[in-house]
Design an enzyme around this catalytic site. Structure first.
Site, short mmCIF file in Angstrom:
data_model
loop_
_atom_site.label_atom_id
_atom_site.label_comp_id
_atom_site.label_asym_id
_atom_site.label_seq_id
_atom_site.Cartn_x
_atom_site.Cartn_y
_atom_site.Cartn_z
N ASP A 103 0.85 -1.20 0.00
CA ASP A 103 0.00 0.00 0.00
C ASP A 103 0.88 1.24 0.00
OD1 ASP A 103 0.79 -0.50 2.73
OD2 ASP A 103 -0.83 0.80 3.45
N GLU A 132 -0.07 -1.05 5.90
CA GLU A 132 1.00 -0.50 6.74
C GLU A 132 0.81 1.00 6.95
OE1 GLU A 132 4.75 1.20 8.11
OE2 GLU A 132 3.70 1.71 6.27
#
Ligand code: BES
Ligand code: MN
Ligand code: MN
Length: 457
Positions: free
Chosen positions: A92, A156
Site C-alpha cells: 500500500d 501499513e
C-alpha cells in the site's frame, strides 16, 4: 522459466531493463490504503503481486482476505537444513496529494535524471521489488540456497490493524530465523545502512467545542469562548520552553540514551547544515540537551499533524467558530507504551482545557517502539552482502519512523528483525515527487542476490 548457466548477479545485470518495466507496472497501480474509494485498486495490486511472485518461480503465492485490505503471502522452502528468512513489506502507498505539486503524475512512473518518480517508488514498492528481483535472479539460474517466506501487507500506511491477528493465527507458517525488511533509508548516498531500532507511535485527535453554532464575531466576540484560540493555547502548553513534552508522566518509561549509542551516533558522517537545508527550514529546533540525531532516533516527540476550524476560504469572514480540531501524534521510544501515552495525553488535555469549552479526545492507531539485536547471523550476512554490493562497510543507525508490525514479530513470533533499507532520506516518501534512485534499485537487487548466498550455511 529458462535456466541459464550464469550466476545470479549476471542474470540481474542482463535483465535490468525488464526489471524496471515490471516495477513500473507495480507502481502504476494506485494502492492507496487510506482511501476507501481505492479499495478495488488495493485488491488489484495484491493480485498483481501474487501473480508476479508465482511467475518468478516461488513455490506458492497466495492472497489472503482480511476484514481490511488483503495480505499477500508467498514462500519457497526447499532447503530443510538451511535458515529461513521472512521478508516483510507493504504494497500500500500514501495518498499522492497535493497533486498539483507533482512534476509528473504519481501513478505514471517516469525516469528523470537517473531517478524514478512515482508514489511508492521508495516506500515501499521499489525497495521490496529489489528483493523480488534478487530472488528471481537465483530461481532462474541455480536454486535458492536458503528458505524464504514473503509477507506483504496492504495496511501499513494506516497502522497495520488486521495484520497483528493474522500473524498470531499463522505463527507456525511464519516461523523463521529472522525477519528482513527493506523499508527504511540509508544514512547517506552510497553508504549501506542497517537500522536496528524504530520509534513507536501514538496517534490521536482532539476537538474543542464552544458555542453550539458559528457566531458573528462582532456580536459575540470577547464574551464567548473561541475554540480556535483556546485549542491553539492548549497546543502551546504541550511543550515547555526547553522543547520537552509537558504531559506529566510522559517520560516515565523512557530509557536514557547510552554513552555507547551517543558516541556511535556522533561518529556517523552527519552534516547538520545539509540536513537543515534539505528540510528548507530556517533553523533546527528540539529538546534541549540532545543532538539532532538523538532527537530523531532515541527521544520521543509530540507533533500536530493537522489543525482546522472556522473559515479558511477566500477573503475574510468575521466568524466566531463553534469548534476546532487537531490531529496529533507522538513518536515513542523504549519502553513507552502507546495506550498509556494516549491516556496521559487525554488527562493532561482535559486538565488544561478551560471550563468554557468541551473537549473530545479520540485515540487512533498506535505501535510499540522496538530495538533489534545487532549480533545475529542474519545481521552478519546482511553486512557481508551490503559490503559486496556497495564496496563499503555498512553503518548502524536507528530510525525515527515506525513500522507497526516489527514489535509484533518480536513479541508474537519471537523473531528479530533486520532493517536493511535501500532508500534515501531525501526520497520524499509521503510527499509530492516521491522518488527512488535507479542506482539504489539496482544496488538493492545486487545486495539481495548476494544475501541469499551469504545466508547459506
Ligand atoms: N517506511 C516507513 C517507515 C520508516 C520511515 C522507517 C523512516 C524508518 C524511517 C513506513 O511506511 C511509514 O511511513 N510508517 C508510518 C507508520 C504509521 C502510518 C503507522 C510512519 O512512520 O508514520
Ligand atoms: Mn514504508
Ligand atoms: Mn510510509
Amino acid at each position: 522459466m529458462s535456466v541459464s548457466a550464469a550466476p545470479p548477479q549476471q542474470y540481474a545485470e542482463t535483465h535490468r531493463d525488464r526489471f524496471l518495466d515490471e516495477l513500473f507496472e507495480y507502481l502504476s497501480i494506485p494502492s492507496i490504503s487510506t482511501d476507501s474509494e481505492h479499495a478495488h485498486e488495493v485488491e488489484r495490486c495484491a493480485n498483481w503481486l501474487a501473480d508476479h511472485l508465482r511467475d518468478i518461480g516461488l513455490d506458492r503465492a497466495e492472497v489472503h482476505a482480511t476484514d481490511g485490505h488483503p495480505i499477500v503471502y508467498a514462500e519457497h522452502c526447499q532447503q530443510p537444513d538451511q535458515p529461513t528468512v521472512l521478508i516483510y513489506a507493504h504494497y500500500d502507498v500514501q495518498p499522492p496529494d497535493p497533486l498539483d505539486e507533482w512534476d509528473s503524475p504519481p501513478f505514471e512512473p517516469e525516469v528523470r535524471d537517473d531517478k524514478m518518480f512515482a508514489r511508492g517508488a521508495t516506500d515501499d514498492k521499489g525497495q521490496f521489488f529489489a528483493h523480488v528481483k534478487g530472488l528471481e535472479s537465483h530461481l532462474a539460474t541455480d536454486d535458492l540456497p536458503v528458505n524464504v517466506k514473503l509477507l506483504v501487507e496492504g495496511e501499513e500506511e494506516v497502522g497495520s490493524e488486521h495484520l497483528e491477528g493474522w500473524v498470531a493465527d499463522h505463527r507456525e507458517r511464519l516461523e523463521a530465523d529472522s525477519v528482513l525488511i527493506s523499508d527504511s533509508p540509508m544514512f547517506a548516498p552510497g553508504l549501506p545502512t542497517i537500522t536496528y531500532g524504530l520509534r513507536g507511535l501514538a496517534y490521536f485527535e482532539v476537538t474543542v467545542r464552544g458555542p453550539s453554532h458559528d457566531l458573528h464575531s462582532g456580536l459575540y466576540g470577547g464574551a464567548v469562548p473561541n475554540p480556535i484560540n483556546i485549542l491553539s493555547r492548549m497546543i502551546g502548553q504541550l511543550h515547555d520552553d526547553e522543547g520537552r513534552i509537558a504531559i506529566p508522566g510522559f517520560y516515565d518509561n523512557v530509557q536514557p540514551v547510552t554513552d555507547e549509542e551517543r558516541e556511535a551516533f556522533a561518529e556517523l558522517p552527519f552534516d547538520e547544515k545539509e540536513f537543515r537545508e534539505e528540510t528548507g527550514a530556517p533553523a533546527l529546533t528540539g529538546e534541549a540537551g540532545y543532538t539532532t540525531l538523538e532527537r530523531r532516533w532515541v527521544r520521543p516527540t509530540l507533533d500536530c499533524n493537522g489543525i482546522w476550524g472556522g473559515y479558511t476560504e477566500e477573503g475574510a469572514k468575521t466568524v466566531l467558530p463553534s469548534k476546532a480540531s487537531a490531529k496529533m501524534s507522538c513518536r515513542l521510544v523504549p519502553d513507552q507504551d502507546p495506550e498509556r501515552i494516549a491516556e496521559l495525553a487525554e488527562s493532561y488535555i482535559e486538565e488544561i482545557a478551560p471550563e468554557s469549552v468541551e473537549v473530545d479526545f479520540e485515540p487512533a492507531h498506535g505501535g510499540d517502539p522496538v530495538v533489534s539485536p545487532r549480533d545475529t547471523a542474519t545481521v552478519e550476512a546482511a553486512q557481508r552482502a551490503l559490503s559486496e554490493a556497495w564496496g563499503r562497510d555498512a553503518v548502524f543507525t536507528r530510525g525515527g519512523g515506525s513500522i507497526p508490525v516489527v514489535p509484533i514479530f518480536d513479541q508474537v513470533l519471537d523473531t528479530p528483525t533486520v532493517l536493511m533499507g535501500f532508500g534515501l532520506e531525501n526520497d520524499r516518501l509521503h510527499s509530492p515527487n516521491e522518488k527512488f534512485n535507479l542506482e539504489n534499485f539496482y544496488k538493492g537487487i545486487e545486495t539481495s542476490t548476494h544475501l541469499w548466498g551469504e545466508l547459506h550455511q
